[in-house]
Design a protein around this motif. Structure first.
Motif, PDB file in Angstrom:
ATOM      1  N   GLY A 160     -13.656 -17.684   5.064  1.00 26.84           N
ATOM      2  CA  GLY A 160     -13.148 -17.816   3.702  1.00 26.84           C
ATOM      3  C   GLY A 160     -12.891 -16.458   3.067  1.00 26.84           C
ATOM      4  O   GLY A 160     -13.667 -15.519   3.236  1.00 26.84           O
ATOM      5  N   LYS A 161     -11.807 -16.339   2.336  1.00 27.89           N
ATOM      6  CA  LYS A 161     -11.450 -15.079   1.687  1.00 27.89           C
ATOM      7  C   LYS A 161     -12.406 -14.768   0.544  1.00 27.89           C
ATOM      8  O   LYS A 161     -12.633 -15.593  -0.339  1.00 27.89           O
ATOM      9  CB  LYS A 161     -10.018 -15.154   1.148  1.00 27.89           C
ATOM     10  N   THR A 162     -12.993 -13.568   0.577  1.00 26.94           N
ATOM     11  CA  THR A 162     -13.866 -13.127  -0.505  1.00 26.94           C
ATOM     12  C   THR A 162     -13.308 -11.910  -1.236  1.00 26.94           C
ATOM     13  O   THR A 162     -13.867 -11.479  -2.237  1.00 26.94           O
ATOM     14  CB  THR A 162     -15.269 -12.779   0.031  1.00 26.94           C
ATOM     15  N   GLY A 163     -12.212 -11.363  -0.737  1.00 29.03           N
ATOM     16  CA  GLY A 163     -11.605 -10.209  -1.386  1.00 29.03           C
ATOM     17  C   GLY A 163     -10.611  -9.529  -0.472  1.00 29.03           C
ATOM     18  O   GLY A 163     -10.321 -10.001   0.634  1.00 29.03           O
ATOM     19  N   GLN A 164     -10.100  -8.389  -0.937  1.00 29.16           N
ATOM     20  CA  GLN A 164      -9.173  -7.581  -0.144  1.00 29.16           C
ATOM     21  C   GLN A 164      -9.426  -6.120  -0.452  1.00 29.16           C
ATOM     22  O   GLN A 164      -9.987  -5.779  -1.496  1.00 29.16           O
ATOM     23  CB  GLN A 164      -7.717  -7.962  -0.447  1.00 29.16           C
ATOM     24  N   ALA A 165      -9.024  -5.248   0.467  1.00 29.48           N
ATOM     25  CA  ALA A 165      -9.258  -3.816   0.294  1.00 29.48           C
ATOM     26  C   ALA A 165      -8.049  -3.032   0.778  1.00 29.48           C
ATOM     27  O   ALA A 165      -7.200  -3.554   1.517  1.00 29.48           O
ATOM     28  CB  ALA A 165     -10.518  -3.393   1.063  1.00 29.48           C
ATOM     29  N   VAL A 166      -7.977  -1.777   0.346  1.00 26.95           N
ATOM     30  CA  VAL A 166      -6.866  -0.902   0.720  1.00 26.95           C
ATOM     31  C   VAL A 166      -7.410   0.468   1.085  1.00 26.95           C
ATOM     32  O   VAL A 166      -8.442   0.909   0.543  1.00 26.95           O
ATOM     33  CB  VAL A 166      -5.841  -0.794  -0.425  1.00 26.95           C
ATOM     34  N   ARG A 167      -6.700   1.122   2.005  1.00 27.03           N
ATOM     35  CA  ARG A 167      -7.050   2.484   2.402  1.00 27.03           C
ATOM     36  C   ARG A 167      -5.767   3.265   2.641  1.00 27.03           C
ATOM     37  O   ARG A 167      -4.865   2.811   3.337  1.00 27.03           O
ATOM     38  CB  ARG A 167      -7.864   2.471   3.697  1.00 27.03           C
ATOM     39  N   PHE A 168      -5.669   4.467   2.056  1.00 32.95           N
ATOM     40  CA  PHE A 168      -4.543   5.365   2.323  1.00 32.95           C
ATOM     41  C   PHE A 168      -4.951   6.782   1.941  1.00 32.95           C
ATOM     42  O   PHE A 168      -5.863   6.982   1.126  1.00 32.95           O
ATOM     43  CB  PHE A 168      -3.283   4.939   1.556  1.00 32.95           C
ATOM     44  N   ASP A 169      -4.288   7.769   2.538  1.00 38.48           N
ATOM     45  CA  ASP A 169      -4.625   9.156   2.229  1.00 38.48           C
ATOM     46  C   ASP A 169      -3.411   9.984   1.820  1.00 38.48           C
ATOM     47  O   ASP A 169      -3.519  11.198   1.627  1.00 38.48           O
ATOM     48  CB  ASP A 169      -5.334   9.832   3.409  1.00 38.48           C
ATOM     49  N   LYS A 170      -2.247   9.334   1.675  1.00 36.94           N
ATOM     50  CA  LYS A 170      -1.041  10.042   1.253  1.00 36.94           C
ATOM     51  C   LYS A 170      -0.339   9.259   0.142  1.00 36.94           C
ATOM     52  O   LYS A 170      -0.268   8.037   0.189  1.00 36.94           O
ATOM     53  CB  LYS A 170      -0.080  10.229   2.431  1.00 36.94           C
ATOM     54  N   PHE A 171       0.194   9.996  -0.821  1.00 42.02           N
ATOM     55  CA  PHE A 171       0.987   9.369  -1.880  1.00 42.02           C
ATOM     56  C   PHE A 171       1.896  10.430  -2.479  1.00 42.02           C
ATOM     57  O   PHE A 171       1.690  11.643  -2.286  1.00 42.02           O
ATOM     58  CB  PHE A 171       0.100   8.741  -2.958  1.00 42.02           C
ATOM     59  N   THR A 172       2.918   9.997  -3.207  1.00 38.16           N
ATOM     60  CA  THR A 172       3.883  10.907  -3.818  1.00 38.16           C
ATOM     61  C   THR A 172       4.048  10.555  -5.288  1.00 38.16           C
ATOM     62  O   THR A 172       4.308   9.392  -5.640  1.00 38.16           O
ATOM     63  CB  THR A 172       5.252  10.808  -3.120  1.00 38.16           C
ATOM     64  N   TRP A 173       3.872  11.548  -6.155  1.00 40.80           N
ATOM     65  CA  TRP A 173       4.112  11.330  -7.576  1.00 40.80           C
ATOM     66  C   TRP A 173       5.609  11.111  -7.796  1.00 40.80           C
ATOM     67  O   TRP A 173       6.440  11.738  -7.147  1.00 40.80           O
ATOM     68  CB  TRP A 173       3.656  12.527  -8.399  1.00 40.80           C
ATOM     69  N   LEU A 213     -20.755   8.455   2.226  1.00 43.61           N
ATOM     70  CA  LEU A 213     -19.593   8.952   2.950  1.00 43.61           C
ATOM     71  C   LEU A 213     -18.315   8.235   2.520  1.00 43.61           C
ATOM     72  O   LEU A 213     -17.260   8.864   2.406  1.00 43.61           O
ATOM     73  CB  LEU A 213     -19.803   8.783   4.456  1.00 43.61           C
ATOM     74  N   LEU A 214     -18.396   6.940   2.278  1.00 44.38           N
ATOM     75  CA  LEU A 214     -17.214   6.208   1.836  1.00 44.38           C
ATOM     76  C   LEU A 214     -16.808   6.645   0.435  1.00 44.38           C
ATOM     77  O   LEU A 214     -15.618   6.771   0.134  1.00 44.38           O
ATOM     78  CB  LEU A 214     -17.480   4.702   1.864  1.00 44.38           C
ATOM     79  N   PHE A 215     -17.788   6.869  -0.436  1.00 47.71           N
ATOM     80  CA  PHE A 215     -17.474   7.277  -1.808  1.00 47.71           C
ATOM     81  C   PHE A 215     -16.792   8.646  -1.839  1.00 47.71           C
ATOM     82  O   PHE A 215     -15.891   8.895  -2.638  1.00 47.71           O
ATOM     83  CB  PHE A 215     -18.744   7.308  -2.651  1.00 47.71           C
ATOM     84  N   LYS A 216     -17.199   9.551  -0.945  1.00 43.45           N
ATOM     85  CA  LYS A 216     -16.650  10.903  -0.919  1.00 43.45           C
ATOM     86  C   LYS A 216     -15.596  11.088   0.171  1.00 43.45           C
ATOM     87  O   LYS A 216     -15.211  12.223   0.466  1.00 43.45           O
ATOM     88  CB  LYS A 216     -17.783  11.911  -0.699  1.00 43.45           C
ATOM     89  N   ALA A 217     -15.126   9.999   0.739  1.00 37.58           N
ATOM     90  CA  ALA A 217     -14.219  10.073   1.891  1.00 37.58           C
ATOM     91  C   ALA A 217     -12.889  10.740   1.542  1.00 37.58           C
ATOM     92  O   ALA A 217     -12.424  10.684   0.398  1.00 37.58           O
ATOM     93  CB  ALA A 217     -13.957   8.671   2.426  1.00 37.58           C
ATOM     94  N   PRO A 218     -12.234  11.357   2.527  1.00 32.25           N
ATOM     95  CA  PRO A 218     -10.930  11.991   2.304  1.00 32.25           C
ATOM     96  C   PRO A 218      -9.784  10.987   2.362  1.00 32.25           C
ATOM     97  O   PRO A 218      -8.767  11.219   3.019  1.00 32.25           O
ATOM     98  CB  PRO A 218     -10.857  13.017   3.439  1.00 32.25           C
ATOM     99  N   PHE A 219      -9.957   9.885   1.714  1.00 31.28           N
ATOM    100  CA  PHE A 219      -8.892   8.897   1.571  1.00 31.28           C
ATOM    101  C   PHE A 219      -9.234   8.000   0.381  1.00 31.28           C
ATOM    102  O   PHE A 219     -10.388   7.918  -0.045  1.00 31.28           O
ATOM    103  CB  PHE A 219      -8.708   8.068   2.846  1.00 31.28           C
ATOM    104  N   VAL A 220      -8.215   7.356  -0.142  1.00 34.31           N
ATOM    105  CA  VAL A 220      -8.401   6.409  -1.230  1.00 34.31           C
ATOM    106  C   VAL A 220      -8.863   5.082  -0.651  1.00 34.31           C
ATOM    107  O   VAL A 220      -8.304   4.597   0.333  1.00 34.31           O
ATOM    108  CB  VAL A 220      -7.079   6.205  -2.007  1.00 34.31           C
ATOM    109  N   CYS A 221      -9.894   4.498  -1.249  1.00 31.41           N
ATOM    110  CA  CYS A 221     -10.370   3.187  -0.820  1.00 31.41           C
ATOM    111  C   CYS A 221     -10.785   2.401  -2.059  1.00 31.41           C
ATOM    112  O   CYS A 221     -11.531   2.903  -2.906  1.00 31.41           O
ATOM    113  CB  CYS A 221     -11.555   3.313   0.134  1.00 31.41           C
TER     114      CYS A 221
END
Length: 347
Positions: free
Chosen positions: A235-248, A137-145
């Motif tokens: 302790g920090k092991t990484g970071q992640a981002v999520r968004f579903d809108k962008f503009t060229w 579900l995360l791989f096919k999700a309707p947002f960028v991750c």
């Protein structure tokens, strides 16, 4: 003179014969041959050779495992599931398990979902999700991750992320996240400040910033959430981002097409994205599930630590690799325990 019945031997021949019988381990000045190793030396050399062979086998197994996982992810970036990948060139595997079934992908997916719930106080995936379904579900999700590790190297990107940056899985994973933006001092400085702020605060909401796809096209991310992934000790092991809108963005910097992400990670113009789903109904508080007890969480975490220690023991003490059945079974058991903890906390 030689005694009767004895034959004489020329001096040179006698010297050569004597040299051939020099005690092993010594170097003959006449022959210049290297000394042979003593029994103790031979034993040490054999041990070193055996260790080197195990190291080579371990590295080969890791490369094979990575190659297999990359091939599986490549299969998922084609059009088989109705996902339009545009001009992305990928090597599609003809058969084999789906990429989100791989152990590495499942674990990272659970980590991303769990850390999002922890930092943002809400679920990353809508609805009731079974643990075994989360990775797909995360791989096919309707947002960028996407996520990177503590060294700012990408270790995950879902279908929408791969399509947006125009990269196959093999190139996206392992790429420094600095390359997700243009090599401009101003942009890179702003990006670094964002990540540092997210590391300090745990999460940043409503972020907007400019990034760059593989083909050089720039786009502006809209209303993104950036959060920090930590271990149980903070302790920090990484970071992640999520968004579903962008503009060229056009070459002159002006705004181009506004885009959004649809099902299966497909990038579509925002004006054509019409949702047919009704608004979600309010949840009755009486139906909410009880929060897990600290004891249940601690027990699940301890079970994970014990199994992780067993995996390390098999590799470090017994010299086994990921290709050995014992390690595969131990890793599978570890994944089950991680899934059990995730089901308690996040789904």
């Amino acid at each position: 003179d030689a005694p009767p019945g004895k034959q004489t031997m020329p001096c040179a021949a006698f010297t050569a014969g004597l040299a051939s019988r020099v005690t092993p381990g010594l170097t003959s000045r006449e022959t210049g041959q290297p000394r042979s190793p003593q029994p103790q030396q031979r034993g040490a050399l054999l041990l070193t050779a055996a260790k080197s062979k195990r190291d080579q086998e371990r590295k080969a197994a890791k490369r094979a495992e990575a190659k297999e996982l990359n091939a599986s992810f490549a299969a998922a970036t084609g059009d088989a599931d109705g996902v339009d990948t545009g001009d992305i060139a990928v090597a599609v595997a003809p058969s084999g398990p789906a990429p989100y079934e791989g152990t590495g992908c499942v674990m990272q997916s659970l980590t991303i979902c769990g850390s999002y719930k922890e930092k943002c106080g809400e679920k990353l995936l809508d609805g009731t999700v079974m643990v075994q379904e989360a990775a797909e579900l995360l791989f096919k999700a309707p947002f960028v991750c996407a996520s990177h590790d503590a060294d700012d190297v990408f270790n995950y990107g879902n279908q929408a992320a791969l399509s947006l940056w125009g990269l196959p899985w093999q190139e996206f994973v392992g790429m420094p996240s600095t390359k997700s933006a243009a090599a401009d001092d101003g942009i890179q400085t702003e990006r670094r400040e964002l990540l540092d702020k997210a590391a300090e605060n745990g999460v940043i909401r409503n972020y907007c910033g400019v990034r760059q796809a593989r083909d050089g096209r720039k786009f502006r991310v809209e209303d993104a959430i950036v959060w920090t992934i930590t271990n149980k000790d903070g302790g920090k092991t990484g970071q992640a981002v999520r968004f579903d809108k962008f503009t060229w963005l056009n070459e002159d910097g002006s705004e181009g097409d506004a885009m959004t992400v649809a099902e299966n990670g497909k990038l579509v113009p925002a004006k054509s994205a019409v949702s047919a789903d009704p608004a979600p109904e309010a949840t009755d508080e009486s139906e909410a599930t009880d929060a897990p007890s600290p004891e249940a969480i601690a027990a699940a975490e301890n079970a994970i630590e014990e199994q992780a220690a067993e995996v390390r023991r098999l590799k470090d003490e017994e010299g086994l690799t990921n290709s050995d059945p014992e390690v595969q079974e131990a890793v599978a058991a570890l994944l089950v325990r991680k899934s059990a903890l995730a089901s308690i906390l996040f789904f």
